[in-house]
Scaffold this motif. Structure first.
Motif, PDB file in Angstrom:
ATOM      1  N   UNK A 267     126.406 -34.284  -1.753  1.00 55.15           N
ATOM      2  CA  UNK A 267     125.448 -33.810  -1.026  1.00 55.15           C
ATOM      3  C   UNK A 267     125.824 -32.572  -0.287  1.00 55.15           C
ATOM      4  N   UNK A 268     124.669 -31.669  -0.073  1.00 55.13           N
ATOM      5  CA  UNK A 268     124.837 -30.359   0.406  1.00 55.13           C
ATOM      6  C   UNK A 268     125.424 -30.502   1.827  1.00 55.13           C
ATOM      7  N   UNK A 269     124.586 -31.299   2.722  1.00 57.03           N
ATOM      8  CA  UNK A 269     124.933 -31.386   4.060  1.00 57.03           C
ATOM      9  C   UNK A 269     125.805 -32.772   4.478  1.00 57.03           C
ATOM     10  N   UNK A 270     126.884 -33.086   3.641  1.00 52.58           N
ATOM     11  CA  UNK A 270     127.748 -34.363   3.985  1.00 52.58           C
ATOM     12  C   UNK A 270     128.726 -34.014   4.822  1.00 52.58           C
ATOM     13  N   UNK A 271     128.674 -34.322   6.070  1.00 56.61           N
ATOM     14  CA  UNK A 271     129.908 -34.074   6.984  1.00 56.61           C
ATOM     15  C   UNK A 271     131.307 -34.705   6.789  1.00 56.61           C
ATOM     16  N   UNK A 272     131.115 -35.713   5.955  1.00 58.30           N
ATOM     17  CA  UNK A 272     132.533 -36.712   5.851  1.00 58.30           C
ATOM     18  C   UNK A 272     133.071 -35.864   4.310  1.00 58.30           C
ATOM     19  N   UNK A 273     132.396 -35.803   3.484  1.00 57.06           N
ATOM     20  CA  UNK A 273     133.026 -35.253   2.030  1.00 57.06           C
ATOM     21  C   UNK A 273     131.911 -34.154   1.860  1.00 57.06           C
ATOM     22  N   UNK A 274     132.311 -33.021   2.002  1.00 57.52           N
ATOM     23  CA  UNK A 274     131.596 -31.873   1.758  1.00 57.52           C
ATOM     24  C   UNK A 274     131.436 -31.353   0.237  1.00 57.52           C
ATOM     25  N   UNK A 275     130.717 -30.509  -0.014  1.00 53.33           N
ATOM     26  CA  UNK A 275     130.524 -30.292  -1.443  1.00 53.33           C
ATOM     27  C   UNK A 275     131.532 -29.743  -1.985  1.00 53.33           C
ATOM     28  N   UNK A 276     132.429 -29.102  -1.496  1.00 53.94           N
ATOM     29  CA  UNK A 276     133.863 -28.702  -2.084  1.00 53.94           C
ATOM     30  C   UNK A 276     134.653 -29.649  -2.789  1.00 53.94           C
ATOM     31  N   UNK A 277     134.361 -30.955  -2.268  1.00 50.10           N
ATOM     32  CA  UNK A 277     135.226 -32.033  -2.750  1.00 50.10           C
ATOM     33  C   UNK A 277     134.825 -32.006  -4.257  1.00 50.10           C
ATOM     34  N   UNK A 278     133.747 -31.881  -4.587  1.00 51.91           N
ATOM     35  CA  UNK A 278     133.156 -31.964  -6.056  1.00 51.91           C
ATOM     36  C   UNK A 278     133.435 -30.878  -6.840  1.00 51.91           C
ATOM     37  N   UNK A 279     133.403 -29.642  -6.078  1.00 57.57           N
ATOM     38  CA  UNK A 279     133.700 -28.606  -6.829  1.00 57.57           C
ATOM     39  C   UNK A 279     135.289 -28.383  -7.421  1.00 57.57           C
ATOM     40  N   UNK A 280     136.166 -29.176  -6.466  1.00 59.98           N
ATOM     41  CA  UNK A 280     137.832 -28.906  -7.018  1.00 59.98           C
ATOM     42  C   UNK A 280     137.978 -30.277  -7.995  1.00 59.98           C
TER      43      UNK A 280
END
Length: 499
Positions: A267-280
């Motif tokens: 999710x774009x606006x997830x403050x726990x696991x931000x989008x960079x988690x998926x990108x990595x």
């Protein structure tokens, strides 16, 4: 491809004292972390509960869903979010069963009706997952690739997404996985760039305690998690033991054995696991030549989860079924390389590549920006700190899409500094802001990635960067030393394309 149609289916302060001190924050922040999916009626789908003794004799509560068509079928293994139980996965379990899968849902160790100590998706939970795969491989309802190796995938969000990635780097029998709004690096998730995310840690520990407070002494959250939290509050950094354990539970630190086809939904606006988690995660797999797909939407942990449109939920479930059909069932079906929910238009778009082939990096120099706010960043009191604001007027219509890179020069007056960077379009935050911890006084140059984003800007719009030194969700730096940004030596680079 805008508006393309898609075939949619589908810490020890003392446990008691901790609960007393964080109960309100837990209730406020935990909404959606362990929320339940609405159960869907499944024509011909049957279910039966089983208690399965795991590898160490720990009883795990499970439910087996079988499709209407009898006979060996591919399998899906599912669990639930932090503080929840397998009932939260029933809706999606029935969805998969209606699509011809045998599905096993289970209460993760320590939660729901399963015994044991909650180990944060660690080695014990990984062994639980392997044991359940063994159990499924012995069932007549499950199709096998070879002896002891079922045709199997996984799906689930948050805590149920973390176990997928961790199990995948430990066991190559998983044919495909669908981790939703989860972590790739737990060390980064809980202390991004070294700044401890206290609000979320407190909420998660409190929720975990409430969820396991069932008068069963054999069901609880591991006590040292509370010790970690207490030490972080005392030292203003993650304890070394927490860092070591976090790495054991993070695919980016175990990438050498990770090669499972993965569809990441973040999710774009997830403050726990931000989008960079998926990108990595995606980078790891793309670097190995393993198929991977990405989808980003507006939602995440917290109240945002309730605002996800039903059409988007259905679309993402359709992607998930298609992904498992492709890699578990072997069907001739695919999922777009990248799917984006554009918050400005309320539409889904798809792309054939990521990073996008037609984007190019554009550098925005802070020295060339319009400046407002304070030259020196200070915190005067709990509710009063200063910020520096840098803004640029966009010269033409562009779309920002990808992962920005920050290169910032600062002068630190104290022993440490916590800086917070918030990239905005016309005053609205894009993706989620990100912090950075600077150690030692004097001049520093810091470089880091900002969370992946997508935003369309029109000519004349304002792109803005706000830098400040305090945020309520994070620990403040020790002391009140001031920080000065050197704009002439600072820049941000954002992938963009003309519109």
């Amino acid at each position: 491809m805008r508006g393309e149609d898609y075939d949619a289916r589908g810490n020890r302060i003392g446990r008691r004292g901790f609960l007393q001190s964080t109960g309100a924050a837990t209730a406020a922040l935990a909404f959606g972390v362990g929320s339940a999916s609405a159960a869907q009626s499944g024509s011909g789908v049957t279910s039966k509960d089983y208690t399965i003794e795991s590898w160490d004799g720990t009883p795990l509560a499970t439910t087996l869903f079988t499709p209407a068509e009898r006979g060996p079928s591919p399998a899906v293994l599912m669990t639930h979010g932090w503080g929840s139980s397998r009932g939260a996965a029933e809706g999606k379990a029935r969805m998969y069963a209606e699509n011809g899968y045998t599905v096993l849902t289970y209460d993760s160790r320590g939660f729901g009706d399963s015994s044991g100590t909650v180990g944060l998706d660690g080695p014990k939970e990984i062994k639980d997952g392997q044991h359940l795969i063994d159990w499924l491989a012995r069932r007549d309802e499950v199709a096998l690739e070879d002896t002891g190796n079922p045709r199997i995938g996984m799906d689930g969000r948050s805590y149920a997404g973390g176990i997928q990635l961790n199990l995948a780097f430990a066991d190559d029998r998983l044919d495909a996985i669908v981790p939703r709004i989860t972590w790739s690096d737990l060390v980064y998730s809980l202390a991004p760039n070294g700044v401890v995310k206290t609000a979320w840690i407190a909420a998660l520990l409190g929720l975990g305690e409430v969820a396991t407070w069932d008068f069963d002494p054999n069901s609880n959250v591991r006590p040292d998690a509370f010790d970690w939290y207490a030490e972080a509050l005392k030292t203003n950094e993650q304890p070394p033991s927490a860092v070591r354990d976090g790495k054991k539970r993070s695919v980016v630190h175990n990438a050498e054995t990770f090669d499972t086809p993965t569809l990441m939904l973040n999710a774009w606006n997830d403050t726990l696991f931000n989008p960079l988690e998926a990108t990595r995660v995606d980078r790891i797999l793309q670097g190995k030549g393993v198929e991977s797909r990405l989808a980003f939407y507006t939602g995440g942990h917290g109240i945002e989860m309730a605002t996800v449109p039903e059409s988007s939920r259905t679309r993402m479930d359709g992607m998930a079924v298609d992904w498992l059909d492709r890699h578990v069932r072997g069907a001739d079906v695919d999922v777009p390389r990248l799917s984006l929910w554009e918050t400005q238009t309320g539409e889904w778009t798809t792309e054939d590549s990521f990073p996008l082939a037609d984007t190019h990096p554009v550098t925005y120099d802070l020295g060339a920006a319009s400046r407002s706010g304070s030259k020196r960043l200070r915190k005067w009191s709990l509710f009063d700190d200063t910020e520096a604001i840098y803004s640029w007027t966009v010269g033409r219509d562009v779309e920002l899409v990808g992962t920005p890179q920050f290169d910032i020069a600062v002068e630190v007056g104290g022993e440490t500094a916590h800086l917070f960077f918030d990239l905005r379009h016309e005053g609205e935050t894009m993706s989620t802001m990100t912090p950075y911890r600077v150690e030692g006084s004097g001049r520093h140059r810091i470089s880091f990635e900002y969370p992946t984003l997508q935003q369309s800007l029109s000519a004349g719009d304002r792109l803005e960067l706000r830098i400040y030194i305090s945020d309520w969700m994070y620990l403040d730096a020790d002391g009140r030393g001031e920080v000065t940004v050197d704009p002439a030596a600072s820049r941000i680079t954002i992938p963009q394309r003309p519109q």
